[in-house]
Design a protein around this motif. Structure first.
Motif, mmCIF file in Angstrom:
data_model
loop_
_atom_site.group_PDB
_atom_site.id
_atom_site.type_symbol
_atom_site.label_atom_id
_atom_site.label_comp_id
_atom_site.label_asym_id
_atom_site.label_seq_id
_atom_site.Cartn_x
_atom_site.Cartn_y
_atom_site.Cartn_z
ATOM 1 N N MET A 11 118.859 -125.642 9.404
ATOM 2 C CA MET A 11 117.666 -126.323 9.918
ATOM 3 C C MET A 11 118.083 -127.558 10.706
ATOM 4 N N THR A 12 117.479 -127.740 11.885
ATOM 5 C CA THR A 12 117.682 -128.943 12.679
ATOM 6 C C THR A 12 116.624 -129.964 12.271
ATOM 7 N N TYR A 13 117.074 -131.133 11.857
ATOM 8 C CA TYR A 13 116.148 -132.113 11.296
ATOM 9 C C TYR A 13 115.554 -133.018 12.378
ATOM 10 N N GLN A 14 114.259 -133.268 12.277
ATOM 11 C CA GLN A 14 113.544 -134.137 13.202
ATOM 12 C C GLN A 14 113.199 -135.486 12.575
ATOM 13 N N GLN A 15 112.950 -135.499 11.262
ATOM 14 C CA GLN A 15 112.413 -136.707 10.631
ATOM 15 C C GLN A 15 113.304 -137.246 9.506
ATOM 16 N N ILE A 16 114.477 -136.693 9.330
ATOM 17 C CA ILE A 16 115.474 -137.247 8.430
ATOM 18 C C ILE A 16 116.829 -137.207 9.128
ATOM 19 N N ARG A 17 117.773 -138.005 8.605
ATOM 20 C CA ARG A 17 119.164 -137.929 9.039
ATOM 21 C C ARG A 17 120.012 -137.591 7.828
ATOM 22 N N VAL A 18 121.037 -136.785 8.033
ATOM 23 C CA VAL A 18 121.950 -136.415 6.954
ATOM 24 C C VAL A 18 123.373 -136.653 7.429
ATOM 25 N N SER A 19 124.143 -137.349 6.595
ATOM 26 C CA SER A 19 125.552 -137.571 6.913
ATOM 27 C C SER A 19 126.366 -137.389 5.645
ATOM 28 N N LEU A 20 127.660 -137.169 5.807
ATOM 29 C CA LEU A 20 128.557 -136.980 4.672
ATOM 30 C C LEU A 20 129.537 -138.135 4.630
ATOM 31 N N ASP A 21 129.565 -138.844 3.523
ATOM 32 C CA ASP A 21 130.487 -139.955 3.306
ATOM 33 C C ASP A 21 131.425 -139.535 2.187
ATOM 34 N N ASP A 22 132.605 -139.014 2.556
ATOM 35 C CA ASP A 22 133.507 -138.384 1.595
ATOM 36 C C ASP A 22 132.754 -137.270 0.890
ATOM 37 N N ALA A 23 132.550 -137.377 -0.433
ATOM 38 C CA ALA A 23 131.875 -136.310 -1.178
ATOM 39 C C ALA A 23 130.405 -136.642 -1.434
ATOM 40 N N VAL A 24 129.855 -137.564 -0.648
ATOM 41 C CA VAL A 24 128.478 -138.023 -0.856
ATOM 42 C C VAL A 24 127.603 -137.628 0.328
ATOM 43 N N ALA A 25 126.512 -136.935 0.054
ATOM 44 C CA ALA A 25 125.531 -136.622 1.089
ATOM 45 C C ALA A 25 124.529 -137.767 1.150
ATOM 46 N N VAL A 26 124.428 -138.412 2.315
ATOM 47 C CA VAL A 26 123.485 -139.516 2.513
ATOM 48 C C VAL A 26 122.310 -138.994 3.324
ATOM 49 N N ILE A 27 121.139 -139.019 2.727
ATOM 50 C CA ILE A 27 119.920 -138.538 3.378
ATOM 51 C C ILE A 27 119.044 -139.745 3.673
ATOM 52 N N THR A 28 118.671 -139.920 4.931
ATOM 53 C CA THR A 28 117.860 -141.062 5.344
ATOM 54 C C THR A 28 116.522 -140.583 5.877
ATOM 55 N N LEU A 29 115.444 -141.033 5.260
ATOM 56 C CA LEU A 29 114.113 -140.769 5.800
ATOM 57 C C LEU A 29 114.013 -141.539 7.116
ATOM 58 N N ASN A 30 113.648 -140.856 8.195
ATOM 59 C CA ASN A 30 113.837 -141.444 9.522
ATOM 60 C C ASN A 30 112.549 -141.456 10.348
ATOM 61 N N ARG A 31 111.540 -142.141 9.797
ATOM 62 C CA ARG A 31 110.329 -142.430 10.563
ATOM 63 C C ARG A 31 110.034 -143.933 10.435
ATOM 64 N N PRO A 32 110.961 -144.772 10.875
ATOM 65 C CA PRO A 32 110.805 -146.210 10.628
ATOM 66 C C PRO A 32 109.537 -146.800 11.231
ATOM 67 N N GLU A 33 109.081 -146.232 12.336
ATOM 68 C CA GLU A 33 107.872 -146.754 12.975
ATOM 69 C C GLU A 33 106.627 -146.510 12.128
ATOM 70 N N ARG A 34 106.717 -145.570 11.167
ATOM 71 C CA ARG A 34 105.610 -145.267 10.250
ATOM 72 C C ARG A 34 105.988 -145.584 8.804
ATOM 73 N N MET A 35 106.964 -146.462 8.626
ATOM 74 C CA MET A 35 107.442 -146.840 7.291
ATOM 75 C C MET A 35 107.863 -145.608 6.483
ATOM 76 N N ASN A 36 108.386 -144.611 7.201
ATOM 77 C CA ASN A 36 108.885 -143.371 6.601
ATOM 78 C C ASN A 36 107.829 -142.637 5.779
ATOM 79 N N ALA A 37 106.573 -142.773 6.204
ATOM 80 C CA ALA A 37 105.492 -142.060 5.533
ATOM 81 C C ALA A 37 105.727 -140.557 5.614
ATOM 82 N N LEU A 38 105.321 -139.873 4.569
ATOM 83 C CA LEU A 38 105.583 -138.441 4.461
ATOM 84 C C LEU A 38 104.669 -137.616 5.351
ATOM 85 N N THR A 39 105.259 -136.591 5.934
ATOM 86 C CA THR A 39 104.520 -135.543 6.635
ATOM 87 C C THR A 39 104.983 -134.209 6.065
#
Length: 270
Positions: free
Chosen positions: A1-29
């Motif tokens: 899946m290509t993500y539109q509203q989150i970012r995912v990165s790998l820091d060594d063995a850690v998956a970092v998931i960032t809710l990425n709608r800062p203009e809407r205070m990351n409100a859920l859709t």
């Protein structure tokens, strides 16, 4: 899946998931919901990942459901099978509903709460294994101020974390709680300076990834989340069964070896 509203990165063995709608205070859709669940499920399946960190972009963690989506009436029936049915018969059905799936992830979930966590944003944080808050974090249940109720199991989860009295206060008044009060009532594990939040979460994730057995973490997480549904006898029986299996595991052998040899552990999770 290509993500539109989150970012995912790998820091060594850690998956970092960032809710990425800062203009809407990351409100859920609905899009963000689907993407987040997919990312958590993928991290759970990835053998290279040993911990998950969830945070928000900008000044908020998650301000709850996006009000624009709530304006579309009638809303979906939240009792519908697509939200409530079990997706995996090997997992407890309680932890497979719309927002309660974090406990079913086989990896620890650390929520780094960088700002406002309200409504469903608070619900998600409660289902995490660890909650680390920035000094700038603010918490609110919010539901009573919207004419709603204690949604998505929060009436079950919140008293187990902060006790019945605090849960009643937070739910019925919908008042805002700052980070220091959240720490006093046990809502969060620790509070750190804003610029130390992600490093603190990543440091904890690193400890879980390198210093302890991922197999032990996986099993103990399941024990902890199963316990509310068990009698003491059932919890002991499960522990005995898991202990028998753990004594035969590669991680147990490594746990003894690295202690005796006075060297860093090299756990495999097997």
């Amino acid at each position: 899946m290509t993500y539109q509203q989150i970012r995912v990165s790998l820091d060594d063995a850690v998956a970092v998931i960032t809710l990425n709608r800062p203009e809407r205070m990351n409100a859920l859709t609905k899009v963000l919901e689907a993407e987040l669940r997919d990312a958590v499920e993928q991290a759970g399946r990835d053998k290279e990942v040993r911990a998950i960190v969830l945070t928000g972009a900008g000044r908020a963690f998650c301000a709850g459901m996006d009000m624009d989506e709530l304006e579309v009436l009638p809303p979906d029936d939240i009792r519908a099978a697509q939200w409530m049915r079990p997706f995996d018969m090997n997992r407890r059905a309680d932890y497979q509903t719309r927002y309660s799936y974090f406990p079913a992830a086989p990896k620890p979930v650390i929520t780094a709460i960088n700002g406002a966590a309200a409504g469903l944003g608070l619900v998600m944080a409660l289902y995490s294994d660890f909650r680390i808050a920035s000094e700038q974090a603010v918490f609110a249940t919010a539901f009573a101020k919207r004419g709603l109720v204690a949604e998505h199991g929060i009436a079950w989860m919140l008293p187990r974390i902060v006790g019945h009295a605090h849960a009643t206060d937070l739910l019925l008044t919908s008042r805002k709680v700052d980070a220091s009060e959240a720490l006093r009532m046990g809502l969060v594990n620790r509070v750190v300076a804003a610029d130390h939040l992600l490093p603190e979460a990543l440091a904890l994730a690193s400890t879980l990834s390198t210093e302890v057995s991922p197999r032990s973490v996986r099993v103990m997480k399941r024990q902890l989340w199963e316990a509310p549904f068990q009698s003491l006898g059932e919890a002991v029986a499960l522990a005995n069964a898991e202990m028998f299996t753990s004594l035969q595991s590669e991680d147990f052998k490594e746990g003894v070896a690295h202690f005796q040899e006075k060297r860093p552990a090299r756990f495999t999770g097997n």
